[in-house]
Write a protein that holds these residues in place. Structure first.
Motif, PDB file in Angstrom:
ATOM      1  N   ALA A 149       0.827  -1.201   0.000  1.00 37.23           N
ATOM      2  CA  ALA A 149       0.000   0.000   0.000  1.00 37.23           C
ATOM      3  C   ALA A 149       0.866   1.258   0.000  1.00 37.23           C
ATOM      4  O   ALA A 149       0.558   2.235  -0.701  1.00 37.23           O
ATOM      5  CB  ALA A 149      -0.939  -0.003   1.206  1.00 37.23           C
ATOM      6  N   VAL A 150       1.958   1.238   0.771  1.00 33.09           N
ATOM      7  CA  VAL A 150       2.864   2.391   0.791  1.00 33.09           C
ATOM      8  C   VAL A 150       3.560   2.545  -0.556  1.00 33.09           C
ATOM      9  O   VAL A 150       3.711   3.660  -1.075  1.00 33.09           O
ATOM     10  CB  VAL A 150       3.901   2.232   1.927  1.00 33.09           C
ATOM     11  N   ILE A 151       3.997   1.422  -1.148  1.00 31.32           N
ATOM     12  CA  ILE A 151       4.705   1.485  -2.425  1.00 31.32           C
ATOM     13  C   ILE A 151       3.800   1.990  -3.543  1.00 31.32           C
ATOM     14  O   ILE A 151       4.205   2.793  -4.387  1.00 31.32           O
ATOM     15  CB  ILE A 151       5.276   0.096  -2.786  1.00 31.32           C
ATOM     16  N   THR A 152       2.553   1.546  -3.540  1.00 33.95           N
ATOM     17  CA  THR A 152       1.650   1.891  -4.647  1.00 33.95           C
ATOM     18  C   THR A 152       0.932   3.220  -4.435  1.00 33.95           C
ATOM     19  O   THR A 152       0.726   3.975  -5.385  1.00 33.95           O
ATOM     20  CB  THR A 152       0.603   0.781  -4.839  1.00 33.95           C
ATOM     21  N   LEU A 153       0.557   3.513  -3.188  1.00 34.19           N
ATOM     22  CA  LEU A 153      -0.219   4.722  -2.911  1.00 34.19           C
ATOM     23  C   LEU A 153       0.636   5.875  -2.398  1.00 34.19           C
ATOM     24  O   LEU A 153       0.223   7.037  -2.490  1.00 34.19           O
ATOM     25  CB  LEU A 153      -1.324   4.419  -1.887  1.00 34.19           C
ATOM     26  N   GLY A 154       1.803   5.541  -1.826  1.00 38.14           N
ATOM     27  CA  GLY A 154       2.675   6.573  -1.280  1.00 38.14           C
ATOM     28  C   GLY A 154       2.549   6.657   0.231  1.00 38.14           C
ATOM     29  O   GLY A 154       1.472   6.423   0.796  1.00 38.14           O
ATOM     30  N   ALA A 155       3.653   7.001   0.891  1.00 40.13           N
ATOM     31  CA  ALA A 155       3.659   7.089   2.350  1.00 40.13           C
ATOM     32  C   ALA A 155       2.725   8.186   2.851  1.00 40.13           C
ATOM     33  O   ALA A 155       2.110   8.060   3.915  1.00 40.13           O
ATOM     34  CB  ALA A 155       5.081   7.342   2.847  1.00 40.13           C
ATOM     35  N   ALA A 156       2.606   9.267   2.102  1.00 38.57           N
ATOM     36  CA  ALA A 156       1.732  10.367   2.527  1.00 38.57           C
ATOM     37  C   ALA A 156       0.273   9.927   2.565  1.00 38.57           C
ATOM     38  O   ALA A 156      -0.479  10.285   3.494  1.00 38.57           O
ATOM     39  CB  ALA A 156       1.905  11.551   1.584  1.00 38.57           C
ATOM     40  N   ALA A 157      -0.158   9.139   1.581  1.00 38.81           N
ATOM     41  CA  ALA A 157      -1.544   8.687   1.539  1.00 38.81           C
ATOM     42  C   ALA A 157      -1.840   7.692   2.652  1.00 38.81           C
ATOM     43  O   ALA A 157      -2.917   7.718   3.260  1.00 38.81           O
ATOM     44  CB  ALA A 157      -1.848   8.055   0.178  1.00 38.81           C
ATOM     45  N   VAL A 158      -0.886   6.823   2.951  1.00 40.41           N
ATOM     46  CA  VAL A 158      -1.096   5.810   3.993  1.00 40.41           C
ATOM     47  C   VAL A 158      -0.874   6.391   5.378  1.00 40.41           C
ATOM     48  O   VAL A 158      -1.515   5.974   6.352  1.00 40.41           O
ATOM     49  CB  VAL A 158      -0.161   4.603   3.745  1.00 40.41           C
TER      50      VAL A 158
ATOM     51  N   THR B  85       5.435   5.011   7.281  1.00 38.84           N
ATOM     52  CA  THR B  85       6.557   4.568   6.474  1.00 38.84           C
ATOM     53  C   THR B  85       6.315   3.132   6.029  1.00 38.84           C
ATOM     54  O   THR B  85       5.385   2.462   6.501  1.00 38.84           O
ATOM     55  CB  THR B  85       7.863   4.642   7.275  1.00 38.84           C
ATOM     56  N   LEU B  86       7.173   2.632   5.143  1.00 37.55           N
ATOM     57  CA  LEU B  86       6.993   1.268   4.654  1.00 37.55           C
ATOM     58  C   LEU B  86       7.087   0.264   5.798  1.00 37.55           C
ATOM     59  O   LEU B  86       6.235  -0.637   5.919  1.00 37.55           O
ATOM     60  CB  LEU B  86       8.040   0.962   3.586  1.00 37.55           C
ATOM     61  N   SER B  87       8.105   0.397   6.651  1.00 36.68           N
ATOM     62  CA  SER B  87       8.243  -0.532   7.782  1.00 36.68           C
ATOM     63  C   SER B  87       7.080  -0.401   8.757  1.00 36.68           C
ATOM     64  O   SER B  87       6.563  -1.398   9.277  1.00 36.68           O
ATOM     65  CB  SER B  87       9.570  -0.286   8.508  1.00 36.68           C
ATOM     66  N   GLY B  88       6.668   0.841   9.025  1.00 40.30           N
ATOM     67  CA  GLY B  88       5.543   1.051   9.935  1.00 40.30           C
ATOM     68  C   GLY B  88       4.255   0.461   9.404  1.00 40.30           C
ATOM     69  O   GLY B  88       3.481  -0.161  10.141  1.00 40.30           O
TER      70      GLY B  88
END
Length: 359
Positions: A127-136, A139-142
């Motif tokens: 979800a982070v990779i496809t939508l972006g950290a700002a949208a989710v 961070t990826l690990s979080g």
């Protein structure tokens, strides 16, 4: 006349545990040093040892006499060592979670990802990779850790019936939820832009390439806490293998203990997957090999499994960096390619009878 294979003496297997632990510890140190000497920046094994020792021990002469360049020091201490140690912590955590999961459900085929925790982490990371950290908002690990914990809570609620966590319901709930979450991950993958697919695949197949010292803190703390808990409750783990009735007669609150094991496995697996991705096979094979080597008594099997998992994954990461150099392959491919044939070889030799769940 029928010949039967005699079981290995228990006393002999018990005495093998300290030797196995020492051998694995020495092997782990060796892999760390060799890994520090492997990479594009030229560093010998001796120089790798000097750099690691120089940071751990004060006032060693070679750290200030100019024999080691700043580039060599940075390559070993800032990049290669954190990566190798993260692989070791991840391998130890997955092996420990696998051993506890097999005790939890009394099934030697169980492994950490049976709960759907890895699939939940995959959804969060993708979800982070496809939508972006700002949208989710993470961070990826979080996001991966949050997804792992969410999956664990869902499985626990689905498996709990009448105040009891049944092993069969736990397995079925984990498999079903894992399939659902994997479908969500697949949907996000096929609907994203092409440049994101490589990052998604690398996370789902596992990698510690971007390891830093700060990333070690959470999985190392989770490993330490769960290992202390498992060691303190090793007798209860042994009792659980004999059967619920026997464990209850020995004073174990079976339902409460299973809930504690579920929480421990979920937290440890989630912490590991969040920083290393979906590395499979370690939690299934390493506990089996540890039982073959030292027996099923958790008091001696767990330390061997933890050290074995650490060494196995550190060696697998070293292979992932070097086999197809300069291209790096996901570490999960190496663990499956190396671990599966070895385990099948053990099975063919008939030595896996000691990998059962009974002492």
């Amino acid at each position: 006349m029928t010949l039967t294979r005699k079981p290995r003496p228990t006393a002999g297997r018990a005495s093998a545990a300290p030797l196995a632990a020492l051998a694995l510890l020495a092997a782990g140190i060796g892999v760390v040093i060799v890994s520090g000497a492997t990479g594009t920046v030229d560093v010998t094994v001796a120089e790798s040892f000097k750099i690691v020792a120089g940071h751990l021990l004060p006032n060693l002469p070679w750290m200030s006499d100019g024999s080691l360049t700043p580039l060599q020091d940075q390559a070993v201490w800032q990049f290669r060592l954190p990566r190798t140690l993260l692989a070791g912590v991840a391998g130890a955590g997955l092996a420990l979670a696998g051993a506890l999961m097999q005790a939890l459900v009394r099934n030697p085929l169980a492994e950490p990802y049976l709960l759907g925790v890895s699939a939940g982490a995959g959804v969060g990371a993708v979800a982070v990779i496809t939508l972006g950290a700002a949208a989710v908002g993470l961070t990826l690990s979080g996001a991966a850790f949050a997804g792992a914990l969410g999956a664990a809570v869902a499985v626990y609620l689905l498996a709990r019936q009448g105040g009891v966590v049944a092993p069969t319901r736990l397995i079925l709930s984990g498999v079903a939820l894992g399939s659902l979450l994997s479908a969500v991950t697949s949907y996000l993958t096929i609907t994203t832009e092409a440049q994101n697919v490589f990052s998604i695949l690398f996370f789902l197949l596992g990698s510690v390439a971007a390891a830093t010292w700060t990333q070690l803190a959470v999985p190392a703390a989770a490993l330490a806490i769960v290992l202390v808990f498992a060691r303190l409750r090793s007798r209860s783990l042994n009792a659980l293998q004999v059967g619920d009735e026997t464990a209850t007669a020995l004073g174990v609150d079976v339902n409460r203990f299973r809930s504690q094991l579920l929480v421990a496995c979920a937290l440890l697996t989630g912490a590991v997957v969040a920083v290393s991705g979906g590395i499979g096979f370690v939690g299934l094979v390493v506990p089996h090999i540890s039982r073959i080597a030292v027996g099923a008594d958790h008091r001696r099997m767990l330390p061997v499994a933890v050290l074995g998992g650490a060494v196995f994954l550190m060696a697998a990461d070293l292979a992932a960096r070097t086999v197809a150099a300069p291209t790096e392959i996901p570490i999960g491919i190496v663990t499956a390619a190396v671990g599966a044939p070895f385990f099948l070889w053990l099975m063919r030799r008939g030595r896996a009878s000691g990998a059962g769940m009974h002492r």
